[in-house]
Design a protein around this motif. Sequence first.
Motif, PDB file in Angstrom:
ATOM      1  N   ILE A   6      32.121  53.484  38.233  1.00  0.00           N
ATOM      2  CA  ILE A   6      31.655  52.127  37.137  1.00  0.00           C
ATOM      3  C   ILE A   6      33.637  51.674  36.167  1.00  0.00           C
ATOM      4  O   ILE A   6      33.573  50.639  36.478  1.00  0.00           O
ATOM      5  N   PHE A   7      33.906  53.161  36.380  1.00  0.00           N
ATOM      6  CA  PHE A   7      35.365  52.929  35.677  1.00  0.00           C
ATOM      7  C   PHE A   7      36.269  51.843  36.584  1.00  0.00           C
ATOM      8  O   PHE A   7      37.345  50.894  36.613  1.00  0.00           O
ATOM      9  N   LEU A   8      36.106  52.506  38.014  1.00  0.00           N
ATOM     10  CA  LEU A   8      37.054  51.494  39.063  1.00  0.00           C
ATOM     11  C   LEU A   8      36.828  49.780  39.245  1.00  0.00           C
ATOM     12  O   LEU A   8      37.334  49.417  39.487  1.00  0.00           O
ATOM     13  N   THR A   9      35.375  50.240  38.579  1.00  0.00           N
ATOM     14  CA  THR A   9      35.270  48.996  39.205  1.00  0.00           C
ATOM     15  C   THR A   9      34.859  47.648  38.358  1.00  0.00           C
ATOM     16  O   THR A   9      34.944  46.478  37.771  1.00  0.00           O
ATOM     17  N   LEU A  10      35.594  48.161  36.852  1.00  0.00           N
ATOM     18  CA  LEU A  10      36.465  47.596  35.942  1.00  0.00           C
ATOM     19  C   LEU A  10      37.689  46.991  35.901  1.00  0.00           C
ATOM     20  O   LEU A  10      38.258  46.588  34.640  1.00  0.00           O
ATOM     21  N   GLY A  11      38.114  47.907  36.963  1.00  0.00           N
ATOM     22  CA  GLY A  11      39.681  47.702  36.847  1.00  0.00           C
ATOM     23  C   GLY A  11      40.590  48.602  35.735  1.00  0.00           C
ATOM     24  O   GLY A  11      41.470  48.795  35.672  1.00  0.00           O
ATOM     25  N   ALA A  12      39.448  49.922  35.564  1.00  0.00           N
ATOM     26  CA  ALA A  12      40.199  51.254  34.637  1.00  0.00           C
ATOM     27  C   ALA A  12      40.341  52.184  35.898  1.00  0.00           C
ATOM     28  O   ALA A  12      39.966  53.205  35.534  1.00  0.00           O
ATOM     29  N   GLU A  13      41.455  52.575  36.137  1.00  0.00           N
ATOM     30  CA  GLU A  13      41.735  53.593  37.213  1.00  0.00           C
ATOM     31  C   GLU A  13      42.188  54.812  36.678  1.00  0.00           C
ATOM     32  O   GLU A  13      42.406  55.581  37.478  1.00  0.00           O
ATOM     33  N   PHE A  14      43.101  54.167  35.530  1.00  0.00           N
ATOM     34  CA  PHE A  14      43.361  55.970  34.871  1.00  0.00           C
ATOM     35  C   PHE A  14      41.738  56.965  34.104  1.00  0.00           C
ATOM     36  O   PHE A  14      42.190  58.101  34.294  1.00  0.00           O
TER      37      PHE A  14
ATOM     38  N   GLN B  77      50.958  44.709  32.925  1.00  0.00           N
ATOM     39  CA  GLN B  77      51.518  45.657  32.771  1.00  0.00           C
ATOM     40  C   GLN B  77      50.661  47.061  33.681  1.00  0.00           C
ATOM     41  O   GLN B  77      51.597  47.942  34.828  1.00  0.00           O
ATOM     42  N   GLY B  78      49.478  46.343  33.798  1.00  0.00           N
ATOM     43  CA  GLY B  78      48.456  47.416  34.816  1.00  0.00           C
ATOM     44  C   GLY B  78      48.228  48.256  33.363  1.00  0.00           C
ATOM     45  O   GLY B  78      49.201  48.852  33.139  1.00  0.00           O
ATOM     46  N   ASN B  79      47.227  48.712  34.172  1.00  0.00           N
ATOM     47  CA  ASN B  79      45.911  50.068  32.498  1.00  0.00           C
ATOM     48  C   ASN B  79      47.205  50.936  33.001  1.00  0.00           C
ATOM     49  O   ASN B  79      46.726  51.362  32.317  1.00  0.00           O
ATOM     50  N   SER B  80      47.028  51.535  34.152  1.00  0.00           N
ATOM     51  CA  SER B  80      47.781  53.221  33.446  1.00  0.00           C
ATOM     52  C   SER B  80      49.355  53.495  33.577  1.00  0.00           C
ATOM     53  O   SER B  80      49.245  54.016  32.272  1.00  0.00           O
TER      54      SER B  80
END
Length: 166
Positions: free
Chosen positions: A41-49, A126-129
Amino acid sequence: MPLFFVLAAISVISGLLMITSRNPVTSVIWMILSLMGVAGIFLTLGAEFLAIIQVLVYAGAILVLFLFIIMLLNLRAELVASHTLPQKVVAAILGAVLLYEVVVVSSTGVEESVKGTVDVAKVAVQGNSEAVARLLFSDFLFPFEIVSVLLLVAIVGAIILGRKEF
């Protein structure tokens, strides 16, 4: 959006199976599957970190540690205790608090609940990570180091408590 519902269903169903399982080993396995669904679910939200942290820290380290402790100590007989009335009352109160929080967040919206804590434009550029790493190693460096020292003390304490005198 259908992937979100599949992952949410996996997380909820495996969470329910974790709670209702009588065997502690299978309960840990169901919890690992539930945490993997949350990472998806985190990946689908774009929160890869957050997804990677979910897999590495929770599913990879903590639950494997639980599994080894359960298997090492053979806690099967101790974990089959009956639930008493005070435990059921506390569980009902905590369930009601959780339900209240879900209703409040769903009625106000997630954006209003976390308003002012995240600069969405910066994260998009910047990107999440990178945004998390920049905050972690600049503004929150001291708390990060304090947590690492606390974890080191906890590891040393666990080794001392687990040591057997021969």
